[in-house]
Design an enzyme around this catalytic site. Sequence first.
Site, PDB file in Angstrom:
ATOM      1  N   TYR A 194      10.870   9.022   1.377  1.00  0.00           N
ATOM      2  CA  TYR A 194      10.849   7.946   0.387  1.00  0.00           C
ATOM      3  C   TYR A 194      11.576   8.283  -0.917  1.00  0.00           C
ATOM      4  O   TYR A 194      11.695   7.430  -1.799  1.00  0.00           O
ATOM      5  CB  TYR A 194       9.396   7.544   0.091  1.00  0.00           C
ATOM      6  CG  TYR A 194       8.697   6.977   1.310  1.00  0.00           C
ATOM      7  CD1 TYR A 194       9.021   5.717   1.792  1.00  0.00           C
ATOM      8  CD2 TYR A 194       7.723   7.709   1.986  1.00  0.00           C
ATOM      9  CE1 TYR A 194       8.407   5.198   2.913  1.00  0.00           C
ATOM     10  CE2 TYR A 194       7.090   7.199   3.117  1.00  0.00           C
ATOM     11  CZ  TYR A 194       7.446   5.944   3.577  1.00  0.00           C
ATOM     12  OH  TYR A 194       6.838   5.429   4.692  1.00  0.00           O
TER      13      TYR A 194
ATOM     14  N   HIS B   9      12.945  -2.121   2.016  1.00  0.00           N
ATOM     15  CA  HIS B   9      12.354  -0.829   2.386  1.00  0.00           C
ATOM     16  C   HIS B   9      13.213   0.303   1.865  1.00  0.00           C
ATOM     17  O   HIS B   9      14.447   0.217   1.886  1.00  0.00           O
ATOM     18  CB  HIS B   9      12.221  -0.684   3.904  1.00  0.00           C
ATOM     19  CG  HIS B   9      11.299  -1.683   4.490  1.00  0.00           C
ATOM     20  ND1 HIS B   9       9.959  -1.693   4.216  1.00  0.00           N
ATOM     21  CD2 HIS B   9      11.532  -2.729   5.304  1.00  0.00           C
ATOM     22  CE1 HIS B   9       9.407  -2.706   4.847  1.00  0.00           C
ATOM     23  NE2 HIS B   9      10.328  -3.364   5.506  1.00  0.00           N
TER      24      HIS B   9
ATOM     25  N   GLU C  25      12.946  -8.990   2.084  1.00  0.00           N
ATOM     26  CA  GLU C  25      12.223  -7.782   2.511  1.00  0.00           C
ATOM     27  C   GLU C  25      13.006  -6.540   2.064  1.00  0.00           C
ATOM     28  O   GLU C  25      14.221  -6.489   2.227  1.00  0.00           O
ATOM     29  CB  GLU C  25      12.105  -7.795   4.038  1.00  0.00           C
ATOM     30  CG  GLU C  25      11.398  -6.600   4.609  1.00  0.00           C
ATOM     31  CD  GLU C  25      11.439  -6.573   6.142  1.00  0.00           C
ATOM     32  OE1 GLU C  25      12.420  -7.073   6.744  1.00  0.00           O
ATOM     33  OE2 GLU C  25      10.492  -6.047   6.732  1.00  0.00           O
TER      34      GLU C  25
ATOM     35  N   ASN D   4       8.318  -5.292  -0.704  1.00  0.00           N
ATOM     36  CA  ASN D   4       8.115  -4.129   0.156  1.00  0.00           C
ATOM     37  C   ASN D   4       6.629  -4.100   0.456  1.00  0.00           C
ATOM     38  O   ASN D   4       5.828  -3.637  -0.376  1.00  0.00           O
ATOM     39  CB  ASN D   4       8.570  -2.831  -0.520  1.00  0.00           C
ATOM     40  CG  ASN D   4       8.458  -1.649   0.434  1.00  0.00           C
ATOM     41  OD1 ASN D   4       7.879  -1.752   1.505  1.00  0.00           O
ATOM     42  ND2 ASN D   4       9.015  -0.520   0.027  1.00  0.00           N
TER      43      ASN D   4
ATOM     44  N   ARG E  74       4.801  11.106  -2.445  1.00  0.00           N
ATOM     45  CA  ARG E  74       4.571  10.802  -1.038  1.00  0.00           C
ATOM     46  C   ARG E  74       5.816  11.090  -0.204  1.00  0.00           C
ATOM     47  O   ARG E  74       6.854  10.449  -0.417  1.00  0.00           O
ATOM     48  CB  ARG E  74       4.247   9.306  -0.975  1.00  0.00           C
ATOM     49  CG  ARG E  74       4.104   8.735   0.381  1.00  0.00           C
ATOM     50  CD  ARG E  74       4.071   7.218   0.315  1.00  0.00           C
ATOM     51  NE  ARG E  74       3.855   6.687   1.636  1.00  0.00           N
ATOM     52  CZ  ARG E  74       4.171   5.481   2.023  1.00  0.00           C
ATOM     53  NH1 ARG E  74       4.719   4.632   1.163  1.00  0.00           N
ATOM     54  NH2 ARG E  74       3.933   5.094   3.247  1.00  0.00           N
TER      55      ARG E  74
ATOM     56  N   PRO F 250       0.796  -1.223   0.000  1.00  0.00           N
ATOM     57  CA  PRO F 250       0.000   0.000   0.000  1.00  0.00           C
ATOM     58  C   PRO F 250       0.831   1.277   0.000  1.00  0.00           C
ATOM     59  O   PRO F 250       1.862   1.357   0.667  1.00  0.00           O
ATOM     60  CB  PRO F 250      -0.824  -0.099   1.293  1.00  0.00           C
ATOM     61  CG  PRO F 250      -0.173  -1.147   2.108  1.00  0.00           C
ATOM     62  CD  PRO F 250       0.505  -2.082   1.149  1.00  0.00           C
ATOM     63  N   ASN F 251       0.323   2.216  -0.766  1.00  0.00           N
ATOM     64  CA  ASN F 251       0.864   3.585  -0.865  1.00  0.00           C
ATOM     65  C   ASN F 251       2.161   3.676  -1.657  1.00  0.00           C
ATOM     66  O   ASN F 251       2.651   4.780  -1.898  1.00  0.00           O
ATOM     67  CB  ASN F 251       1.034   4.218   0.532  1.00  0.00           C
ATOM     68  CG  ASN F 251      -0.289   4.320   1.257  1.00  0.00           C
ATOM     69  OD1 ASN F 251      -1.244   4.851   0.693  1.00  0.00           O
ATOM     70  ND2 ASN F 251      -0.378   3.791   2.462  1.00  0.00           N
TER      71      ASN F 251
ATOM     72  N   ALA G 103       3.025  -0.627   4.806  1.00  0.00           N
ATOM     73  CA  ALA G 103       2.586  -0.673   6.204  1.00  0.00           C
ATOM     74  C   ALA G 103       2.189  -2.084   6.650  1.00  0.00           C
ATOM     75  O   ALA G 103       2.226  -2.386   7.854  1.00  0.00           O
ATOM     76  CB  ALA G 103       1.422   0.287   6.407  1.00  0.00           C
TER      77      ALA G 103
ATOM     78  N   ARG H  65      12.634   5.262  12.613  1.00  0.00           N
ATOM     79  CA  ARG H  65      11.357   5.977  12.542  1.00  0.00           C
ATOM     80  C   ARG H  65      10.479   5.640  13.758  1.00  0.00           C
ATOM     81  O   ARG H  65      10.979   5.231  14.787  1.00  0.00           O
ATOM     82  CB  ARG H  65      10.692   5.653  11.195  1.00  0.00           C
ATOM     83  CG  ARG H  65      11.586   6.064  10.013  1.00  0.00           C
ATOM     84  CD  ARG H  65      10.960   5.759   8.683  1.00  0.00           C
ATOM     85  NE  ARG H  65       9.708   6.482   8.516  1.00  0.00           N
ATOM     86  CZ  ARG H  65       8.799   6.204   7.589  1.00  0.00           C
ATOM     87  NH1 ARG H  65       9.044   5.223   6.714  1.00  0.00           N
ATOM     88  NH2 ARG H  65       7.686   6.885   7.516  1.00  0.00           N
TER      89      ARG H  65
HETATM   90  C1  DHK Z   1       7.154   1.791   3.204  1.00  0.00           C
HETATM   91  C2  DHK Z   1       5.994   2.069   3.835  1.00  0.00           C
HETATM   92  O1  DHK Z   1       4.898   2.348   3.161  1.00  0.00           O
HETATM   93  C3  DHK Z   1       5.931   2.128   5.300  1.00  0.00           C
HETATM   94  O2  DHK Z   1       4.650   1.808   5.799  1.00  0.00           O
HETATM   95  C4  DHK Z   1       6.993   1.286   5.969  1.00  0.00           C
HETATM   96  C5  DHK Z   1       8.357   1.330   3.906  1.00  0.00           C
HETATM   97  C6  DHK Z   1       8.355   1.582   5.386  1.00  0.00           C
HETATM   98  C7  DHK Z   1       9.627   1.771   3.193  1.00  0.00           C
HETATM   99  O3  DHK Z   1      10.478   2.432   3.762  1.00  0.00           O
HETATM  100  O4  DHK Z   1       9.783   1.424   2.005  1.00  0.00           O
HETATM  101  O5  DHK Z   1       6.988   1.534   7.356  1.00  0.00           O
END
Ligand code: DHK
Length: 150
Positions: free
Chosen positions: A30, A108, A106, A82, A25, A17-18, A85, A115
């Site tokens: 990010y 990120h 995994e 990834n 964002r 998500p996102n 959340a 964080r």
């Molecule tokens: C991406 C997200 O959307 C967060 O919810 C994670 C992760 C971290 C990232 O750093 O890629 O906490």
Amino acid sequence: MPEAPASRPIVFVLNGPNLNMLGLREPEIYGSDTLDDIAGMLEDRARELGLDVDTRQSNHEGHLVDWIQHANAEGAKAVLLNAGAYTHTSVAIHDAIKAVTVPVIEVHLSNPHRREAFRHVSLVGQAAKGTVAGFGALSYLLALDAAAKL
Ligand code: DHK
């Protein structure tokens, strides 16, 4: 008759998500690359490594579970994940990783340990082969290098 070119091993790159919002964002966390930019970088690196990548994104937990479950049957030799959340909440994704033999790495962009406290637990990391975090888009490329070695 000419032989068909040998197919290259596939690595799934699954995004939760996102992550479709990358570029817009919270760029200070990010970065400014979009998910399409990252997919392009991964394709270039995959070609150098003799791999193919299949990059997907969903805001829905069940889609991620389905993609992990089907990775092997769809020919994936490794999965970069990834889970956004869901990393911190999803027992279903944790269980799906444990249910398959394909190695899951995994990934990120940020370093969740620097964080908020709610990001310090990773249910994905507790099931994954390993984790690459904190290097922005480079995290994905480093994870692809690791996948190539597996
Ligand atoms: C991406 C997200 O959307 C967060 O919810 C994670 C992760 C971290 C990232 O750093 O890629 O906490």
